[in-house]
Each structure stands twice: as C-alpha cells, then as structure tokens.
Write a protein that holds these residues in place. Structure first.
Motif, PDB file in Angstrom:
ATOM      1  N   LEU A 207      -4.103  14.164 -12.289  1.00  0.00           N
ATOM      2  CA  LEU A 207      -2.835  14.518 -12.915  1.00  0.00           C
ATOM      3  C   LEU A 207      -1.644  13.752 -12.321  1.00  0.00           C
ATOM      4  CD1 LEU A 207      -1.763  16.504 -15.105  1.00  0.00           C
ATOM      5  CD2 LEU A 207      -1.048  17.969 -13.209  1.00  0.00           C
ATOM      6  N   HIS A 208      -1.419  13.920 -11.030  1.00  0.00           N
ATOM      7  CA  HIS A 208      -0.236  13.301 -10.415  1.00  0.00           C
ATOM      8  C   HIS A 208      -0.245  11.781 -10.622  1.00  0.00           C
ATOM      9  CE1 HIS A 208       2.977  12.439  -7.688  1.00  0.00           C
ATOM     10  NE2 HIS A 208       2.201  11.958  -6.732  1.00  0.00           N
ATOM     11  N   HIS A 209      -1.362  11.153 -10.340  1.00  0.00           N
ATOM     12  CA  HIS A 209      -1.415   9.694 -10.475  1.00  0.00           C
ATOM     13  C   HIS A 209      -1.436   9.258 -11.938  1.00  0.00           C
ATOM     14  CE1 HIS A 209      -2.948   9.109  -6.073  1.00  0.00           C
ATOM     15  NE2 HIS A 209      -1.677   9.439  -6.144  1.00  0.00           N
ATOM     16  N   VAL A 210      -2.036  10.066 -12.784  1.00  0.00           N
ATOM     17  CA  VAL A 210      -2.013   9.787 -14.225  1.00  0.00           C
ATOM     18  C   VAL A 210      -0.558   9.720 -14.695  1.00  0.00           C
ATOM     19  CG1 VAL A 210      -2.491  10.838 -16.469  1.00  0.00           C
ATOM     20  CG2 VAL A 210      -4.289  10.748 -14.725  1.00  0.00           C
ATOM     21  N   ASN A 211       0.238  10.682 -14.224  1.00  0.00           N
ATOM     22  CA  ASN A 211       1.633  10.741 -14.653  1.00  0.00           C
ATOM     23  C   ASN A 211       2.480   9.647 -13.997  1.00  0.00           C
ATOM     24  OD1 ASN A 211       0.943  12.829 -16.275  1.00  0.00           O
ATOM     25  ND2 ASN A 211       1.757  14.442 -14.956  1.00  0.00           N
ATOM     26  N   GLU A 212       2.156   9.331 -12.754  1.00  0.00           N
ATOM     27  CA  GLU A 212       2.858   8.218 -12.100  1.00  0.00           C
ATOM     28  C   GLU A 212       2.656   6.932 -12.903  1.00  0.00           C
ATOM     29  OE1 GLU A 212       2.416   7.194  -7.955  1.00  0.00           O
ATOM     30  OE2 GLU A 212       2.041   9.263  -7.394  1.00  0.00           O
ATOM     31  N   ILE A 213       1.409   6.697 -13.307  1.00  0.00           N
ATOM     32  CA  ILE A 213       1.094   5.468 -14.057  1.00  0.00           C
ATOM     33  C   ILE A 213       1.823   5.457 -15.400  1.00  0.00           C
ATOM     34  CG2 ILE A 213      -0.747   4.240 -15.286  1.00  0.00           C
ATOM     35  CD1 ILE A 213      -2.661   5.094 -13.016  1.00  0.00           C
TER      36      ILE A 213
ATOM     37  N   LEU B 205       0.855  -1.198   0.000  1.00  0.00           N
ATOM     38  CA  LEU B 205       0.000   0.000   0.000  1.00  0.00           C
ATOM     39  C   LEU B 205       0.884   1.239   0.000  1.00  0.00           C
ATOM     40  CD1 LEU B 205      -2.595   1.724   0.569  1.00  0.00           C
ATOM     41  CD2 LEU B 205      -2.345   1.112   2.980  1.00  0.00           C
ATOM     42  N   TYR B 206       0.656   2.088  -0.995  1.00  0.00           N
ATOM     43  CA  TYR B 206       1.424   3.332  -1.082  1.00  0.00           C
ATOM     44  C   TYR B 206       0.460   4.512  -1.015  1.00  0.00           C
ATOM     45  CZ  TYR B 206       4.849   6.764  -2.728  1.00  0.00           C
ATOM     46  OH  TYR B 206       5.695   7.834  -2.824  1.00  0.00           O
ATOM     47  N   SER B 207       0.763   5.468  -0.112  1.00  0.00           N
ATOM     48  CA  SER B 207      -0.052   6.675  -0.001  1.00  0.00           C
ATOM     49  C   SER B 207       0.803   7.886  -0.312  1.00  0.00           C
ATOM     50  CB  SER B 207      -0.591   6.829   1.429  1.00  0.00           C
ATOM     51  OG  SER B 207      -1.338   5.700   1.801  1.00  0.00           O
ATOM     52  N   CYS B 208       0.297   8.751  -1.200  1.00  0.00           N
ATOM     53  CA  CYS B 208       1.026   9.980  -1.489  1.00  0.00           C
ATOM     54  C   CYS B 208       0.994  10.859  -0.244  1.00  0.00           C
ATOM     55  CB  CYS B 208       0.413  10.699  -2.685  1.00  0.00           C
ATOM     56  SG  CYS B 208       0.796   9.848  -4.216  1.00  0.00           S
ATOM     57  N   GLY B 209       2.166  11.201   0.221  1.00  0.00           N
ATOM     58  CA  GLY B 209       2.283  11.929   1.479  1.00  0.00           C
ATOM     59  C   GLY B 209       2.396  13.428   1.294  1.00  0.00           C
TER      60      GLY B 209
ATOM     61  N   GLU C 251       9.168  10.828  -7.946  1.00  0.00           N
ATOM     62  CA  GLU C 251       9.536  10.254  -6.640  1.00  0.00           C
ATOM     63  C   GLU C 251       8.597   9.122  -6.228  1.00  0.00           C
ATOM     64  OE1 GLU C 251       8.047  12.224  -2.932  1.00  0.00           O
ATOM     65  OE2 GLU C 251       8.374  14.026  -4.128  1.00  0.00           O
ATOM     66  N   CYS C 252       7.299   9.278  -6.500  1.00  0.00           N
ATOM     67  CA  CYS C 252       6.350   8.270  -6.023  1.00  0.00           C
ATOM     68  C   CYS C 252       6.547   6.948  -6.756  1.00  0.00           C
ATOM     69  CB  CYS C 252       4.919   8.778  -6.169  1.00  0.00           C
ATOM     70  SG  CYS C 252       4.543  10.065  -4.958  1.00  0.00           S
ATOM     71  N   SER C 253       6.807   7.020  -8.072  1.00  0.00           N
ATOM     72  CA  SER C 253       7.063   5.777  -8.816  1.00  0.00           C
ATOM     73  C   SER C 253       8.302   5.086  -8.276  1.00  0.00           C
ATOM     74  CB  SER C 253       7.270   6.085 -10.306  1.00  0.00           C
ATOM     75  OG  SER C 253       6.068   6.550 -10.879  1.00  0.00           O
TER      76      SER C 253
END
Ligand SMILES: [Zn+2]
Length: 499
Positions: free
Chosen positions: A258-264, A38-42, A233-235
């Motif tokens: 946006l942020h998660h779209v780009n992470e994916i 489980l990863y949560s954006c902090g 960083e999240c990836s």
C-alpha cells in the motif's frame, strides 16, 4: 568471474544481483549515476520501535555493506515520520503522534524527539551505518504542499471536505508493485469508508482538519488547515535529497502492498516523464514473534532494550537476523536468541586471538590481502557469490565459520577473510568484548537497595548538570559506569540500563 573481452560484459568487482519487488525477479543492480541513491522508509516516532521494526533497518544496513563491498558509492536517506501518519487506514482523522502525545500528556514535539532518540540509540546498538540524512517530515511540509499543488493542477486529484485525494483511476498502472488487482487490493488493504471517496484505493494527499477539531501541528494549504498525508512525505523528501529519480527504495514487506504503491502512483504522476520513478524496490519479510513472547512492557512487542535487560547483547539479535535471508520470515523465540548469543560467544572467542583484524571493507581490498593464499581466495569467492546472490547472509556466516576452522589458511589470509565477512555482517567481531557476552545481570536481579542507589546517583548527576558542575557530573557518570550502568541522555531526562 571473467568474461571474454569484446562481449560487452565487463568483468568487474561490481556484480550484484538483487530481488526487485517490481516484477518479482532477480536483476543485476547497476546504479544510474556515480553515487547510488538509497531511500529507506523510517520509523513513525510515536512509540518504541520493536524488534520487528528494527529488522527493516538491519536489512537496509546489510544492503549498504554489500554496496560498499562492491565499491558502489551510496547516499542513504532514512526518514523520520514525526507528523502525518494517521491512526486509521483511511488517512483521515487522528495522527499517531497526536494520539501518543495526548496519552502520555506530553507535547507532540517532545514525543517525536524522545522516540527519535530511542530509534537512533537502538540503531547505534545494532551497529547500523549512519544514514547520510534523517529528514523529519515536519520540516518538509511546504514542499509537500507544492508537490500536491502540482498534482492538483495536473488533474490527478479531487477535493472532499476531509481533504485532497489522489485519484487512482487516473493511473492505469496503479498497484503494479503489489501485483494485485484493484479488487484484491481492496480486500487486502481493509480500507475504511471515507465519505465521498470515488474509489477505495484513492488516498489523501492532504488531510483537512475536521470542523471544531483543531490539530496540534497544523499548516495552512489551498485545501484548508490540516496536515499532509503519510505517503506524500516519502516522495517529497526522497526527491529533495536524492534527485527526482534514484536507484533503490527499501522497506518492510507490508509497505509493498500500500504505502509504496501510493508513493509510486503520486511520484510518477508528479514527474510525468513516463519513466519508472525508482528502479529497484527491495522488501524484507516479517519477524514472527513466537508464542513465548518476551514482552515485558504492557502488551507491546519486545524491543531491543527488553533483550539487553534480559542479558542478551544487541549483536546477538543482529546475528539472529542475519542467520536467515532477509526475504524469509523469521520466528523470534527465546531458544533462537539463546542460540544466537551462544554462537556469537563462540565466534568472538575464536576471533579474539586473530586481533587486530585488518581494515577490509571491499572485495578488492580483501583479494589484495589474500594474494598467494588460494584457500583464502576460495573463501572470498564463496562470500562474494553469497553477497552477489541477493545478499545471502546465511552463506556468509557459514563461510566465516569455515574460515575460523580451515587449517590450510595462512594467518594473514585467515585474518583478511574474517575481516571481510565481518565488514559485511557488521557484528563487530574485531572489537566485541567477550565479557559483554556473558549472561548479564538482569534489572530484576537488582535488590531494591541497589536500584535506589543507582537512581540516587542518576538524580545527583542530573542536579550537577543543572548547576553546570560538569566535573561532578562526569565523576558520577564514571561511578555509574563502574556499577555497569549505561546512561543515555534524552530530551526527557536520563534513561539507564545495565550493561
Ligand atoms: Zn515511506
């Protein structure tokens, strides 16, 4: 719920349905490995986290507690963004941390350390289960460079004077999570102009220093001196700590666009194995701050310390959040937090005679303790059904209220149901002190003299610590404690507030 044997459906305690933002539908949750990742954006640690920010972490904690209830072991990673989060949407230019450091005339690392501490203090006050890891972005820059190098090598990027960009045209599935056409996304993201960028959706993997503008935190890279883009960083940290693919990724609904779209996009390009990078994406809705803003700090949104200074218990805020489903917008108003504090007070006064509560954290454990008490088992089924239907905390609260009123329960059955609900809600009903829920004195009610006396004691203690006179420092702390003053040591010196 049982199913006929041989139908391929195993009746277990594990049934859990979650709303997956990827596809926008309810899905059965099944972890891919023995331990769910489980990863949560902090938080980006350049300012105080406000109440709306904290909703995302209370939500992640609710998910943790539901997984524990279902006996699904989990490894939780929550990152601390201490570098790389640009001020503007463009991903170029100034870094939020560096702007804050200049404004507050402190070093970037001081700013990051101070606001990280505040975040962890607020997390503890809200009774959040600690994450297994809190990786700092600034300590993962080398692997971020390696990650970007691979994307560069595989042809997913192009370079501009302002940095290295991910070419979203190379990803036919780009934006699937946001469920927006690229055109729609352009509108929604309000992206700014970046010289030479091929598409407005393209984003920076590496932000190169502007000529003549030396960054405070800077690293050398194949694309020049600079800093990583925020999404990277999240990836990188999630893969480093949870493996290349993992089960669950959470964040506020704003990240979904946006942020998660780009992470994916960058992660799936990096992995190149044709599999979805993360299977379940969960997002909590916004907290609306009503017209009656509680903000006392200049113009900013209210934070947890504003509530406690106004006499509210942090658990009143937690209860207020759990009274709504995580996917519903909530209006934060004075009336709502007043009502939550009153409800909490009633709950605690009803639970107090039942103490000590038994140690119940799982459905199986709760069932075992309620054997022979059909009324208690029925309530447990209600609670379990609420958990399994996408974490229905309002229904768990209702079942808790029922358990405290239900005359047919045995005393042990009642204790077990209350303990079970509390393990899921995380309100700490087994130990909350009713005195802490009385309206507490606000700082503004202190006389100038009282304030001065407290300040002097705090200064004396700081002096004693400097002189390594620990006995005296402890003694002063005890005196402050008697005065109802809670002291937190931060790298920036002690911070105090009334309990
Ligand atoms: Zn993130």
């Amino acid at each position: 719920m049982s199913a006929p044997v041989g139908w391929g459906i195993v009746p277990t305690n594990h049934e859990l349905r979650l709303y997956n933002s990827l596809g926008r539908r309810m899905e059965d949750f099944t972890p891919a490995a023995a331990v769910a990742g489980l990863y949560s954006c902090g938080p980006t640690v350049y300012a105080y986290p406000h109440l709306g920010n904290m909703r995302a972490y209370v939500f992640a904690d609710t998910l943790r507690r539901a997984l524990r209830w279902k006996e699904i072991p989990v490894r939780h990673v929550l990152n601390i963004t201490d570098v790389g989060h640009a001020v503007a949407d463009t991903n170029t230019g100034e870094d939020k941390l560096e702007v804050a450091a200049a404004r507050e005339r402190r070093s970037v690392m001081d700013i990051a350390a101070y606001y990280t501490d505040v975040f962890l203090v607020d997390s503890a006050a809200l009774n959040l289960l600690p994450a297994d890891e809190y990786p700092r972005a600034s300590t993962y820059v080398e692997p971020m460079i390696e990650f970007a190098k691979k994307l560069d090598h595989d042809g997913f990027t192009y370079q501009l004077p302002s940095g290295l960009y991910f070419d979203t045209a190379r990803d036919p599935g780009y934006g699937e999570l946001a469920q927006m056409s690229t055109e729609g996304q352009l509108e929604a993201a309000r992206l700014e102009h970046v010289e030479g960028r091929l598409r407005k959706t393209d984003f920076a993997l590496w932000r190169a220093e502007e000529p003549g503008k030396r960054r405070v935190l800077r690293w050398d890279s194949p694309w020049g001196w600079g800093a990583p883009g925020w999404h990277l960083e999240c990836s990188v940290m999630s893969m480093a700590l949870l493996g290349q693919h993992f089960d669950l990724h959470t964040g506020g609904v704003d990240h979904r666009e946006l942020h998660h779209v780009n992470e994916i996009a960058q992660s799936q390009a990096f992995l190149g194995d044709g599999r979805p990078w993360v299977r379940y994406w969960l997002h909590n809705e916004f907290l609306q701050l009503g017209a009656e803003k509680m903000a006392k700090s200049a113009g900013g949104a209210p934070r947890l310390a504003d509530l406690t200074e106004a006499g509210y218990h942090p658990m009143a805020y937690r209860l207020f959040l759990l009274g709504g489903h995580y996917r519903s917008q909530l209006d934060f108003t004075n009336a709502a937090i007043d009502a939550a504090q009153a409800t909490l007070r009633r709950l605690v006064s009803r639970v107090q005679p039942l103490r000590p509560l038994p140690p119940v954290e799982t459905l199986a454990g709760a069932r075992q303790r309620t054997e022979g008490d059909p009324a208690a088992q029925r309530l447990l089924d209600t609670i379990d059904a609420a958990v399994a239907a996408d974490l229905g905390t309002p229904k768990i609260l209702a079942a808790l209220q029922d358990a405290l009123r239900e005359p047919a329960l045995t005393p042990d059955g009642q204790r077990a149901v209350v303990a079970a609900a509390d393990a899921l809600l995380g309100l700490g009903l087994g130990s909350l002190d009713p005195a802490d829920l009385e309206h507490r004195r606000a700082l503004s009610e202190l006389s100038g003299q009282e304030k001065q006396a407290i300040e002097e004691l705090v200064a004396d203690r700081t002096q004693a610590r400097k002189e390594r006179d620990w006995a005296r420092a402890d003694q002063i702390r005890a005196e402050l404690d008697e005065l109802g003053v809670a002291l937190t040591d931060t790298p920036d010196g002690p911070v105090w507030q009334l309990r």
